[in-house]
Design a protein around this motif. Structure first.
Motif, PDB file in Angstrom:
ATOM      1  N   GLY A 172       0.823  -1.210   0.000  1.00 51.89           N
ATOM      2  CA  GLY A 172       0.000   0.000   0.000  1.00 51.89           C
ATOM      3  C   GLY A 172       0.853   1.253   0.000  1.00 51.89           C
ATOM      4  N   LYS A 229      -9.460  -8.114   6.250  1.00 50.19           N
ATOM      5  CA  LYS A 229      -8.798  -6.922   5.731  1.00 50.19           C
ATOM      6  C   LYS A 229      -7.983  -6.271   6.839  1.00 50.19           C
ATOM      7  CE  LYS A 229     -10.887  -7.285   1.734  1.00 50.19           C
ATOM      8  NZ  LYS A 229     -10.115  -7.780   0.563  1.00 50.19           N
ATOM      9  N   PHE A 231     -10.600   2.364   6.353  1.00 46.46           N
ATOM     10  CA  PHE A 231     -10.204   1.449   5.277  1.00 46.46           C
ATOM     11  C   PHE A 231     -11.090   1.738   4.071  1.00 46.46           C
ATOM     12  CE2 PHE A 231     -10.409  -2.356   2.714  1.00 46.46           C
ATOM     13  CZ  PHE A 231      -9.119  -2.847   2.743  1.00 46.46           C
ATOM     14  N   PRO A 232     -10.501   1.732   2.855  1.00 46.92           N
ATOM     15  CA  PRO A 232      -9.099   1.477   2.507  1.00 46.92           C
ATOM     16  C   PRO A 232      -8.276   2.751   2.516  1.00 46.92           C
ATOM     17  CG  PRO A 232     -10.395   1.651   0.511  1.00 46.92           C
ATOM     18  CD  PRO A 232     -11.369   1.838   1.655  1.00 46.92           C
ATOM     19  N   THR A 270      -9.674   0.137  -3.887  1.00 44.03           N
ATOM     20  CA  THR A 270      -9.470  -1.303  -4.003  1.00 44.03           C
ATOM     21  C   THR A 270     -10.641  -1.970  -4.725  1.00 44.03           C
ATOM     22  OG1 THR A 270      -9.312  -3.381  -2.746  1.00 44.03           O
ATOM     23  CG2 THR A 270     -10.288  -1.496  -1.605  1.00 44.03           C
ATOM     24  N   GLY A 330     -11.160  -5.399  -3.202  1.00 40.92           N
ATOM     25  CA  GLY A 330     -11.911  -5.407  -1.953  1.00 40.92           C
ATOM     26  C   GLY A 330     -13.408  -5.399  -2.182  1.00 40.92           C
TER      27      GLY A 330
END
Length: 245
Positions: free
Chosen positions: A42, A147, A159-160, A164, A167
C-alpha cells in the motif's frame, strides 16, 4: 503471532512499493544502511516518513532461502501531535492473526485457510457450531474475508487507504455466499490499539462504503477488531464500533 529477531531502525526512503532503505546500528555499534523488503504494498505515505522509527525483522537464513534482502519492514511508530502510536504494517499479519483468533473460539470447527468460492478465494472457511430447537447440534458452513487496517485519523480507523477494486469484489462474493445459504463474515483487523471507531474511507473510495452497506443489508456480518501490538507480536483483541455515518 510472533516475530523473532526484531531490530529498530530509522526510515530513510522507499524507492518503490517493495523495498525501503533504513538506517540501523550494526553489532559493533556502527550505523549502517540496509535494504528491506516492505511487507505492505500500500501507499503508507502517512506512515513511512523520513526519520520515523521502524521495526525490521532480521532473517539470518536469508542467503540459504534465496531471499534478496535480510530484513523485512513490519512495523512503524507513527508520530502524532499528542503521542506516538505503534502500528503493525505487515499485510500478511491480519490473516494469520485472524486464523489464530478464530481457532480459539469454541463455536467453530473445521477451520481452513485460502478457500476458493466462485471467482474469489476467501481467507477463512469454517463450520459454525450451534443447536436447533430440539437441542441437536448443528453445523453451518461459513466464509470470512479479512482486511488489515493501518490508516487512522484522530483515533478513528479507516479502510481502505487506496481504492481497491479487489476489496469490493470480495464483498460482492460474500453477498453471493450469503444468498447461497452460507454465513458470511468480513473482518477488519485494525493493526493498532486505542481506536474509538472504524469507518469505510469514503473520501478515498465512496464505492467501498456503498458496498459495505449493501453487504450489511444482505446479512453479511461486518466486524472490526483492534489488536494488542508489541514490537514482536500481534494478537486480535477487542471489537471496535462500526460507524457508517
Amino acid at each position: 503471532m510472533n516475530y523473532p529477531n526484531i531490530v529498530k531502525g530509522s526510515f530513510i526512503n522507499r524507492p518503490n512499493r517493495f523495498i525501503a532503505y533504513v538506517q540501523i546500528l550494526s553489532g559493533d555499534g556502527e550505523e549502517k544502511t540496509v535494504i528491506c523488503h516492505v511487507k505492505n504494498t500500500g501507499r503508507c505515505k502517512e506512515l513511512l516518513l523520513p526519520g520515523v522509527t521502524v521495526l525490521l525483522q532480521y532473517h539470518p537464513e536469508a542467503s540459504v532461502l534465496g531471499r534478496k534482502t535480510e530484513y523485512s519492514l513490519i512495523g512503524v511508530y507513527k508520530k502524532r501531535e499528542e503521542d506516538t502510536l505503534l502500528i503493525n504494517m505487515d499485510s500478511q499479519a491480519p490473516n494469520l492473526a485472524a486464523y489464530e483468533w478464530i481457532l480459539g473460539s469454541e463455536s467453530v470447527c473445521d477451520v481452513k485457510r485460502e478457500v476458493t468460492y466462485g471467482q474469489s478465494r476467501f481467507d477463512l472457511a469454517f463450520q459454525l457450531i450451534g443447536k436447533d430447537e430440539s437441542g441437536c447440534v448443528t453445523r453451518t458452513p461459513a466464509f470470512m474475508e479479512v482486511k488489515g487496517v493501518t490508516l487512522e485519523n484522530n483515533n478513528h480507523a479507516l479502510f481502505p487507504d487506496a481504492p481497491t477494486i479487489r476489496g469490493i469484489k470480495h464483498i460482492e462474493e460474500l453477498i453471493h455466499a450469503k444468498n447461497d445459504g452460507y454465513e458470511a463474515y468480513l473482518l477488519f483487523v485494525i493493526q493498532m490499539k486505542g481506536m474509538t471507531g472504524f469507518s469505510p474511507n469514503e473520501e478515498t473510495q465512496p464505492e467501498f462504503k456503498e458496498a459495505l452497506k449493501k453487504a450489511l443489508a444482505a446479512g453479511v456480518h461486518v466486524l472490526a477488531y483492534d489488536c494488542q501490538i508489541t514490537e514482536n507480536s500481534m494478537i486480535v483483541d477487542q471489537p471496535v464500533p462500526l460507524n457508517l455515518d
